[in-house]
Design a protein around this motif. Structure first.
Motif, PDB file in Angstrom:
ATOM      1  N   ASN A  22       0.853  -1.190   0.000  1.00 41.17           N
ATOM      2  CA  ASN A  22       0.000   0.000   0.000  1.00 41.17           C
ATOM      3  C   ASN A  22       0.884   1.234   0.000  1.00 41.17           C
ATOM      4  O   ASN A  22       1.289   1.707   1.057  1.00 41.17           O
ATOM      5  N   CYS A  23       1.192   1.705  -1.202  1.00 38.98           N
ATOM      6  CA  CYS A  23       2.115   2.832  -1.324  1.00 38.98           C
ATOM      7  C   CYS A  23       1.916   3.514  -2.671  1.00 38.98           C
ATOM      8  O   CYS A  23       1.053   3.134  -3.450  1.00 38.98           O
ATOM      9  N   ASN A  24       2.759   4.505  -2.950  1.00 41.55           N
ATOM     10  CA  ASN A  24       2.758   5.166  -4.252  1.00 41.55           C
ATOM     11  C   ASN A  24       3.995   4.701  -5.035  1.00 41.55           C
ATOM     12  O   ASN A  24       4.804   3.923  -4.534  1.00 41.55           O
ATOM     13  N   ILE A  25       4.156   5.200  -6.252  1.00 45.23           N
ATOM     14  CA  ILE A  25       5.253   4.751  -7.108  1.00 45.23           C
ATOM     15  C   ILE A  25       6.619   5.052  -6.499  1.00 45.23           C
ATOM     16  O   ILE A  25       7.540   4.250  -6.599  1.00 45.23           O
ATOM     17  N   TYR A  26       6.759   6.181  -5.822  1.00 46.89           N
ATOM     18  CA  TYR A  26       8.062   6.547  -5.251  1.00 46.89           C
ATOM     19  C   TYR A  26       8.463   5.590  -4.135  1.00 46.89           C
ATOM     20  O   TYR A  26       9.599   5.120  -4.082  1.00 46.89           O
ATOM     21  N   THR A  27       7.532   5.272  -3.261  1.00 48.07           N
ATOM     22  CA  THR A  27       7.810   4.331  -2.177  1.00 48.07           C
ATOM     23  C   THR A  27       8.005   2.929  -2.738  1.00 48.07           C
ATOM     24  O   THR A  27       8.848   2.177  -2.261  1.00 48.07           O
ATOM     25  N   PHE A  28       7.233   2.569  -3.768  1.00 47.99           N
ATOM     26  CA  PHE A  28       7.361   1.253  -4.386  1.00 47.99           C
ATOM     27  C   PHE A  28       8.748   1.073  -4.986  1.00 47.99           C
ATOM     28  O   PHE A  28       9.376   0.029  -4.807  1.00 47.99           O
ATOM     29  N   GLU A  29       9.237   2.092  -5.681  1.00 44.75           N
ATOM     30  CA  GLU A  29      10.579   2.001  -6.256  1.00 44.75           C
ATOM     31  C   GLU A  29      11.641   1.893  -5.167  1.00 44.75           C
ATOM     32  O   GLU A  29      12.625   1.171  -5.324  1.00 44.75           O
ATOM     33  N   ASN A  30      11.451   2.603  -4.064  1.00 42.24           N
ATOM     34  CA  ASN A  30      12.367   2.459  -2.926  1.00 42.24           C
ATOM     35  C   ASN A  30      12.295   1.043  -2.373  1.00 42.24           C
ATOM     36  O   ASN A  30      13.321   0.438  -2.044  1.00 42.24           O
ATOM     37  N   ALA A  31      11.079   0.504  -2.255  1.00 41.45           N
ATOM     38  CA  ALA A  31      10.903  -0.862  -1.750  1.00 41.45           C
ATOM     39  C   ALA A  31      11.630  -1.855  -2.650  1.00 41.45           C
ATOM     40  O   ALA A  31      12.330  -2.755  -2.161  1.00 41.45           O
ATOM     41  N   GLU A  32      11.482  -1.698  -3.964  1.00 45.63           N
ATOM     42  CA  GLU A  32      12.188  -2.585  -4.903  1.00 45.63           C
ATOM     43  C   GLU A  32      13.703  -2.507  -4.682  1.00 45.63           C
ATOM     44  O   GLU A  32      14.389  -3.523  -4.683  1.00 45.63           O
ATOM     45  N   ASN A  33      14.200  -1.302  -4.485  1.00 44.68           N
ATOM     46  CA  ASN A  33      15.631  -1.102  -4.273  1.00 44.68           C
ATOM     47  C   ASN A  33      16.110  -1.800  -2.996  1.00 44.68           C
ATOM     48  O   ASN A  33      17.119  -2.497  -3.010  1.00 44.68           O
ATOM     49  N   TYR A  34      15.393  -1.614  -1.901  1.00 41.96           N
ATOM     50  CA  TYR A  34      15.803  -2.242  -0.637  1.00 41.96           C
ATOM     51  C   TYR A  34      15.691  -3.757  -0.709  1.00 41.96           C
ATOM     52  O   TYR A  34      16.558  -4.468  -0.195  1.00 41.96           O
ATOM     53  N   ILE A  35      14.641  -4.258  -1.356  1.00 50.19           N
ATOM     54  CA  ILE A  35      14.510  -5.710  -1.508  1.00 50.19           C
ATOM     55  C   ILE A  35      15.640  -6.252  -2.365  1.00 50.19           C
ATOM     56  O   ILE A  35      16.215  -7.302  -2.055  1.00 50.19           O
ATOM     57  N   SER A  36      16.004  -5.539  -3.426  1.00 47.87           N
ATOM     58  CA  SER A  36      17.079  -6.018  -4.306  1.00 47.87           C
ATOM     59  C   SER A  36      18.410  -6.112  -3.566  1.00 47.87           C
ATOM     60  O   SER A  36      19.224  -6.981  -3.868  1.00 47.87           O
ATOM     61  N   ARG A  37      18.621  -5.245  -2.593  1.00 43.82           N
ATOM     62  CA  ARG A  37      19.876  -5.253  -1.824  1.00 43.82           C
ATOM     63  C   ARG A  37      19.746  -6.008  -0.502  1.00 43.82           C
ATOM     64  O   ARG A  37      20.737  -6.151   0.219  1.00 43.82           O
ATOM     65  N   LEU A  38      18.520  -6.435  -0.153  1.00 46.89           N
ATOM     66  CA  LEU A  38      18.229  -7.107   1.115  1.00 46.89           C
ATOM     67  C   LEU A  38      18.695  -6.282   2.310  1.00 46.89           C
ATOM     68  O   LEU A  38      19.264  -6.796   3.271  1.00 46.89           O
ATOM     69  N   GLU A  39      18.442  -4.986   2.230  1.00 47.44           N
ATOM     70  CA  GLU A  39      18.779  -4.077   3.319  1.00 47.44           C
ATOM     71  C   GLU A  39      17.499  -3.576   3.971  1.00 47.44           C
ATOM     72  O   GLU A  39      16.514  -3.322   3.283  1.00 47.44           O
ATOM     73  N   PRO A  40      17.502  -3.386   5.285  1.00 44.81           N
ATOM     74  CA  PRO A  40      16.294  -2.912   5.982  1.00 44.81           C
ATOM     75  C   PRO A  40      15.837  -1.547   5.486  1.00 44.81           C
ATOM     76  O   PRO A  40      16.639  -0.655   5.255  1.00 44.81           O
ATOM     77  N   PHE A  41      14.543  -1.426   5.312  1.00 42.81           N
ATOM     78  CA  PHE A  41      13.889  -0.195   4.851  1.00 42.81           C
ATOM     79  C   PHE A  41      13.629   0.659   6.090  1.00 42.81           C
ATOM     80  O   PHE A  41      13.099   0.175   7.079  1.00 42.81           O
ATOM     81  N   ASP A  42      14.004   1.939   6.049  1.00 43.13           N
ATOM     82  CA  ASP A  42      13.739   2.852   7.155  1.00 43.13           C
ATOM     83  C   ASP A  42      12.230   2.989   7.331  1.00 43.13           C
ATOM     84  O   ASP A  42      11.555   3.555   6.484  1.00 43.13           O
ATOM     85  N   GLU A  43      11.699   2.451   8.408  1.00 47.83           N
ATOM     86  CA  GLU A  43      10.254   2.390   8.601  1.00 47.83           C
ATOM     87  C   GLU A  43       9.604   3.753   8.798  1.00 47.83           C
ATOM     88  O   GLU A  43       8.396   3.861   8.736  1.00 47.83           O
ATOM     89  N   LYS A  44      10.377   4.791   9.009  1.00 48.21           N
ATOM     90  CA  LYS A  44       9.811   6.129   9.142  1.00 48.21           C
ATOM     91  C   LYS A  44       9.543   6.766   7.784  1.00 48.21           C
ATOM     92  O   LYS A  44       8.873   7.772   7.695  1.00 48.21           O
ATOM     93  N   SER A  45      10.071   6.165   6.727  1.00 45.94           N
ATOM     94  CA  SER A  45      10.021   6.820   5.419  1.00 45.94           C
ATOM     95  C   SER A  45       8.803   6.492   4.566  1.00 45.94           C
ATOM     96  O   SER A  45       8.643   7.064   3.510  1.00 45.94           O
ATOM     97  N   GLY A  46       7.940   5.581   4.981  1.00 45.46           N
ATOM     98  CA  GLY A  46       6.800   5.273   4.134  1.00 45.46           C
ATOM     99  C   GLY A  46       5.810   4.322   4.761  1.00 45.46           C
ATOM    100  O   GLY A  46       6.065   3.732   5.807  1.00 45.46           O
ATOM    101  N   VAL A  47       4.700   4.152   4.077  1.00 47.23           N
ATOM    102  CA  VAL A  47       3.577   3.366   4.586  1.00 47.23           C
ATOM    103  C   VAL A  47       3.858   1.873   4.569  1.00 47.23           C
ATOM    104  O   VAL A  47       3.528   1.162   5.498  1.00 47.23           O
ATOM    105  N   CYS A  48       4.477   1.375   3.497  1.00 46.50           N
ATOM    106  CA  CYS A  48       4.623  -0.071   3.331  1.00 46.50           C
ATOM    107  C   CYS A  48       5.945  -0.607   3.867  1.00 46.50           C
ATOM    108  O   CYS A  48       6.256  -1.768   3.675  1.00 46.50           O
ATOM    109  N   CYS A  49       6.705   0.214   4.554  1.00 47.00           N
ATOM    110  CA  CYS A  49       8.055  -0.165   4.967  1.00 47.00           C
ATOM    111  C   CYS A  49       8.092  -1.383   5.875  1.00 47.00           C
ATOM    112  O   CYS A  49       8.979  -2.223   5.758  1.00 47.00           O
TER     113      CYS A  49
END
Length: 108
Positions: A22-49
């Motif tokens: 549940n996010c927008n394109i900007y957060t989704f692209e960030n999510a793809e990036n973090y998943i690709s690197r298997l690095e924790p997503f900063d949970e303060k930065s978005g809804v789906c983190c």
């Protein structure tokens, strides 16, 4: 990448048992990036983190030696103001950067 309606993307995501973020394109692209690197997503930065961090933890649990993931965007939906949906295939890569045989879909 093929263009579909947002409704078709959601339907296709459900058909392939994809994980809906549940996010927008900007957060989704960030999510793809973090998943690709298997690095924790900063949970303060978005809804789906939180969900993204759960996905990363599951991958690391199932594949402790995984180096990352290959993320391929398959379908997108566009509206008046830009991208309103996307479906991407995520493939887990092993310690040698090879396909581990595990893949899944994420979408919004």
């Amino acid at each position: 990448m093929k263009k579909l309606s947002h409704k078709e993307i959601c339907r296709m995501g459900e058909m392939v048992n994809g994980i809906k973020l549940n996010c927008n394109i900007y957060t989704f692209e960030n999510a793809e990036n973090y998943i690709s690197r298997l690095e924790p997503f900063d949970e303060k930065s978005g809804v789906c983190c939180h969900k993204v961090n759960e996905i990363i933890q599951e991958i690391k649990k199932e594949f402790p030696d995984a180096k990352g993931c290959q993320v391929d965007s398959k379908y997108y939906a566009a509206g008046v103001y830009g991208c309103i949906g996307r479906l991407s295939k995520v493939t887990v890569l092993d310690s040698e950067w090879n396909n581990s045989g595990k893949s899944f879909y994420i979408y919004f």
